[in-house]
Each structure stands twice: as structure tokens, then as C-alpha cells.
Write a protein that holds these residues in place. Structure first.
Motif, PDB file in Angstrom:
ATOM      1  N   MET A 141     -22.008 -27.567  19.090  1.00  0.00           N
ATOM      2  CA  MET A 141     -21.924 -26.132  18.823  1.00  0.00           C
ATOM      3  C   MET A 141     -20.484 -25.645  18.958  1.00  0.00           C
ATOM      4  SD  MET A 141     -23.835 -22.935  20.706  1.00  0.00           S
ATOM      5  CE  MET A 141     -25.415 -23.746  20.641  1.00  0.00           C
ATOM      6  N   LEU A 142     -19.775 -26.139  19.952  1.00  0.00           N
ATOM      7  CA  LEU A 142     -18.373 -25.766  20.146  1.00  0.00           C
ATOM      8  C   LEU A 142     -17.530 -26.218  18.964  1.00  0.00           C
ATOM      9  CD1 LEU A 142     -16.073 -24.639  21.886  1.00  0.00           C
ATOM     10  CD2 LEU A 142     -16.002 -26.847  23.063  1.00  0.00           C
ATOM     11  N   GLN A 143     -17.714 -27.449  18.531  1.00  0.00           N
ATOM     12  CA  GLN A 143     -16.941 -27.982  17.404  1.00  0.00           C
ATOM     13  C   GLN A 143     -17.202 -27.185  16.120  1.00  0.00           C
ATOM     14  OE1 GLN A 143     -14.595 -30.211  17.639  1.00  0.00           O
ATOM     15  NE2 GLN A 143     -14.141 -30.159  15.475  1.00  0.00           N
ATOM     16  N   VAL A 144     -18.459 -26.932  15.820  1.00  0.00           N
ATOM     17  CA  VAL A 144     -18.818 -26.176  14.612  1.00  0.00           C
ATOM     18  C   VAL A 144     -18.273 -24.750  14.707  1.00  0.00           C
ATOM     19  CG1 VAL A 144     -20.762 -25.162  13.347  1.00  0.00           C
ATOM     20  CG2 VAL A 144     -20.838 -27.562  14.023  1.00  0.00           C
ATOM     21  N   SER A 145     -18.390 -24.139  15.872  1.00  0.00           N
ATOM     22  CA  SER A 145     -17.894 -22.773  16.062  1.00  0.00           C
ATOM     23  C   SER A 145     -16.385 -22.711  15.852  1.00  0.00           C
ATOM     24  CB  SER A 145     -18.244 -22.255  17.462  1.00  0.00           C
ATOM     25  OG  SER A 145     -19.639 -22.125  17.607  1.00  0.00           O
ATOM     26  N   LYS A 146     -15.665 -23.698  16.346  1.00  0.00           N
ATOM     27  CA  LYS A 146     -14.208 -23.736  16.152  1.00  0.00           C
ATOM     28  C   LYS A 146     -13.853 -23.877  14.675  1.00  0.00           C
ATOM     29  CE  LYS A 146     -12.584 -25.493  20.588  1.00  0.00           C
ATOM     30  NZ  LYS A 146     -11.904 -26.609  21.265  1.00  0.00           N
ATOM     31  N   GLN A 147     -14.550 -24.767  13.973  1.00  0.00           N
ATOM     32  CA  GLN A 147     -14.267 -24.973  12.550  1.00  0.00           C
ATOM     33  C   GLN A 147     -14.553 -23.713  11.746  1.00  0.00           C
ATOM     34  OE1 GLN A 147     -16.793 -28.306  11.721  1.00  0.00           O
ATOM     35  NE2 GLN A 147     -15.286 -29.818  12.380  1.00  0.00           N
ATOM     36  N   ARG A 148     -15.722 -23.114  11.979  1.00  0.00           N
ATOM     37  CA  ARG A 148     -16.094 -21.919  11.222  1.00  0.00           C
ATOM     38  C   ARG A 148     -15.222 -20.737  11.585  1.00  0.00           C
ATOM     39  NH1 ARG A 148     -22.679 -22.602  11.011  1.00  0.00           N
ATOM     40  NH2 ARG A 148     -22.633 -24.390   9.596  1.00  0.00           N
ATOM     41  N   SER A 149     -14.871 -20.611  12.845  1.00  0.00           N
ATOM     42  CA  SER A 149     -13.993 -19.531  13.279  1.00  0.00           C
ATOM     43  C   SER A 149     -12.630 -19.643  12.601  1.00  0.00           C
ATOM     44  CB  SER A 149     -13.838 -19.583  14.802  1.00  0.00           C
ATOM     45  OG  SER A 149     -12.850 -18.707  15.238  1.00  0.00           O
ATOM     46  N   GLN A 150     -12.090 -20.850  12.555  1.00  0.00           N
ATOM     47  CA  GLN A 150     -10.793 -21.068  11.911  1.00  0.00           C
ATOM     48  C   GLN A 150     -10.867 -20.720  10.426  1.00  0.00           C
ATOM     49  OE1 GLN A 150      -7.783 -22.102  13.334  1.00  0.00           O
ATOM     50  NE2 GLN A 150      -6.998 -21.530  11.333  1.00  0.00           N
ATOM     51  N   CYS A 151     -11.900 -21.203   9.768  1.00  0.00           N
ATOM     52  CA  CYS A 151     -12.071 -20.961   8.337  1.00  0.00           C
ATOM     53  C   CYS A 151     -12.223 -19.463   8.053  1.00  0.00           C
ATOM     54  CB  CYS A 151     -13.282 -21.734   7.830  1.00  0.00           C
ATOM     55  SG  CYS A 151     -13.562 -21.556   6.063  1.00  0.00           S
ATOM     56  N   LEU A 152     -13.132 -18.808   8.766  1.00  0.00           N
ATOM     57  CA  LEU A 152     -13.342 -17.371   8.557  1.00  0.00           C
ATOM     58  C   LEU A 152     -12.092 -16.580   8.905  1.00  0.00           C
ATOM     59  CD1 LEU A 152     -16.954 -16.765   9.914  1.00  0.00           C
ATOM     60  CD2 LEU A 152     -16.156 -16.462   7.566  1.00  0.00           C
ATOM     61  N   GLY A 153     -11.429 -16.966   9.999  1.00  0.00           N
ATOM     62  CA  GLY A 153     -10.201 -16.277  10.398  1.00  0.00           C
ATOM     63  C   GLY A 153      -9.140 -16.345   9.310  1.00  0.00           C
ATOM     64  N   ASP A 154      -8.973 -17.522   8.721  1.00  0.00           N
ATOM     65  CA  ASP A 154      -7.981 -17.687   7.646  1.00  0.00           C
ATOM     66  C   ASP A 154      -8.319 -16.802   6.444  1.00  0.00           C
ATOM     67  OD1 ASP A 154      -6.706 -19.554   9.228  1.00  0.00           O
ATOM     68  OD2 ASP A 154      -7.444 -21.292   8.098  1.00  0.00           O
ATOM     69  N   ILE A 155      -9.588 -16.778   6.058  1.00  0.00           N
ATOM     70  CA  ILE A 155      -9.999 -15.984   4.899  1.00  0.00           C
ATOM     71  C   ILE A 155      -9.849 -14.490   5.189  1.00  0.00           C
ATOM     72  CG2 ILE A 155     -11.983 -15.300   3.489  1.00  0.00           C
ATOM     73  CD1 ILE A 155     -12.899 -18.264   3.661  1.00  0.00           C
ATOM     74  N   LEU A 156     -10.305 -14.044   6.356  1.00  0.00           N
ATOM     75  CA  LEU A 156     -10.212 -12.624   6.706  1.00  0.00           C
ATOM     76  C   LEU A 156      -8.761 -12.186   6.833  1.00  0.00           C
ATOM     77  CD1 LEU A 156     -13.138 -12.415   9.272  1.00  0.00           C
ATOM     78  CD2 LEU A 156     -13.132 -11.570   6.917  1.00  0.00           C
ATOM     79  N   ASP A 157      -7.900 -13.040   7.411  1.00  0.00           N
ATOM     80  CA  ASP A 157      -6.464 -12.729   7.493  1.00  0.00           C
ATOM     81  C   ASP A 157      -5.856 -12.600   6.112  1.00  0.00           C
ATOM     82  OD1 ASP A 157      -6.406 -12.665  10.249  1.00  0.00           O
ATOM     83  OD2 ASP A 157      -5.548 -14.678  10.475  1.00  0.00           O
ATOM     84  N   ASP A 158      -6.199 -13.522   5.232  1.00  0.00           N
ATOM     85  CA  ASP A 158      -5.674 -13.483   3.869  1.00  0.00           C
ATOM     86  C   ASP A 158      -6.091 -12.191   3.162  1.00  0.00           C
ATOM     87  OD1 ASP A 158      -4.295 -14.539   1.592  1.00  0.00           O
ATOM     88  OD2 ASP A 158      -6.244 -15.114   0.744  1.00  0.00           O
ATOM     89  N   LEU A 159      -7.353 -11.812   3.331  1.00  0.00           N
ATOM     90  CA  LEU A 159      -7.824 -10.577   2.696  1.00  0.00           C
ATOM     91  C   LEU A 159      -7.158  -9.345   3.294  1.00  0.00           C
ATOM     92  CD1 LEU A 159     -11.639 -11.327   2.293  1.00  0.00           C
ATOM     93  CD2 LEU A 159      -9.918 -11.243   0.479  1.00  0.00           C
ATOM     94  N   SER A 160      -6.960  -9.328   4.599  1.00  0.00           N
ATOM     95  CA  SER A 160      -6.336  -8.153   5.223  1.00  0.00           C
ATOM     96  C   SER A 160      -4.847  -8.069   4.904  1.00  0.00           C
ATOM     97  CB  SER A 160      -6.566  -8.136   6.729  1.00  0.00           C
ATOM     98  OG  SER A 160      -5.937  -9.220   7.346  1.00  0.00           O
ATOM     99  N   ASN A 161      -4.198  -9.215   4.704  1.00  0.00           N
ATOM    100  CA  ASN A 161      -2.772  -9.226   4.346  1.00  0.00           C
ATOM    101  C   ASN A 161      -2.542  -8.967   2.857  1.00  0.00           C
ATOM    102  OD1 ASN A 161      -1.956  -9.753   6.981  1.00  0.00           O
ATOM    103  ND2 ASN A 161      -2.099 -11.965   6.696  1.00  0.00           N
ATOM    104  N   ASN A 162      -3.583  -9.086   2.050  1.00  0.00           N
ATOM    105  CA  ASN A 162      -3.502  -8.867   0.607  1.00  0.00           C
ATOM    106  C   ASN A 162      -4.639  -7.939   0.180  1.00  0.00           C
ATOM    107  OD1 ASN A 162      -1.357 -10.969  -0.033  1.00  0.00           O
ATOM    108  ND2 ASN A 162      -2.889 -12.223   0.980  1.00  0.00           N
ATOM    109  N   PRO A 163      -4.513  -6.636   0.474  1.00  0.00           N
ATOM    110  CA  PRO A 163      -5.624  -5.697   0.238  1.00  0.00           C
ATOM    111  C   PRO A 163      -6.112  -5.641  -1.206  1.00  0.00           C
ATOM    112  CG  PRO A 163      -3.848  -4.641   1.464  1.00  0.00           C
ATOM    113  CD  PRO A 163      -3.363  -5.997   1.059  1.00  0.00           C
ATOM    114  N   GLU A 164      -5.263  -6.009  -2.136  1.00  0.00           N
ATOM    115  CA  GLU A 164      -5.678  -5.968  -3.539  1.00  0.00           C
ATOM    116  C   GLU A 164      -6.531  -7.173  -3.919  1.00  0.00           C
ATOM    117  OE1 GLU A 164      -2.322  -8.665  -3.219  1.00  0.00           O
ATOM    118  OE2 GLU A 164      -2.587  -6.641  -2.450  1.00  0.00           O
TER     119      GLU A 164
END
Length: 92
Positions: free
Chosen positions: A55-78
């Protein structure tokens, strides 16, 4: 609504940061936060069971992936991304 109809619906959903009212964008922010909480809780525990380690390993992987996508969207509002891309990238 049939399961196939639900899949087609999420495939077409566009997610972007500039749509602050977007329930889908906010849903992924909440999911990201939940993964972060799980990670913190499990890392504080000393002896993890095999299930907890997984569960820890999966949570880390998904957190990293989602974090990268959400950061990209917030840094590029268009920019927007289909929900299917998030699911394919972070959950498969």
C-alpha cells in the motif's frame, strides 16, 4: 448508467486548472491529499506488514504521478488533460 457508458464519459472529461469549479480537478486534488496522508501514516509505523508495504509503495507511485500532473496543470492554466490520461498514467 451502464458501466460502459461511465467509461466513455470519463474518457471525454477534460480537466484543467483554470476551471477552479471543476469537480473532477478537485477530486484528484483530494485523492492526491489522501495518498499523502496514507504515506505519512505508514511511514510512521515501524513494522509494516506485506500488505502495508504494498500500500505504501502504490501510494507513493500514485502520489508522485498525480502530483506531477496537477503541478503541470496548475503551472499551465491554459492546458487541459483528459481524465483517461490520468487514469492510464497513474492507475495502470
Amino acid at each position: 448508467m451502464r458501466e460502459d457508458d461511465k467509461r466513455k464519459e470519463y474518457n471525454k472529461t477534460k480537466i484543467s486548472f483554470d476551471d477552479v469549479e471543476s469537480l473532477v480537478f478537485n477530486k484528484y486534488i483530494r485523492i492526491f491529499q489522501i495518498y499523502k496522508i496514507i504515506i505519512i501514516m505508514l511511514e510512521k509505523k515501524s513494522n509494516l506488514t506485506l500488505s502495508e508495504q504494498n500500500m505504501l509503495q502504490v501510494s507513493k507511485q500514485r502520489s508522485q504521478c498525480l502530483g506531477d500532473i496537477l503541478d503541470d496543470l496548475s503551472n499551465n492554466p491554459e492546458k487541459s488533460i483528459e481524465e483517461k490520461v490520468i487514469i492510464d498514467k497513474c492507475y495502470k
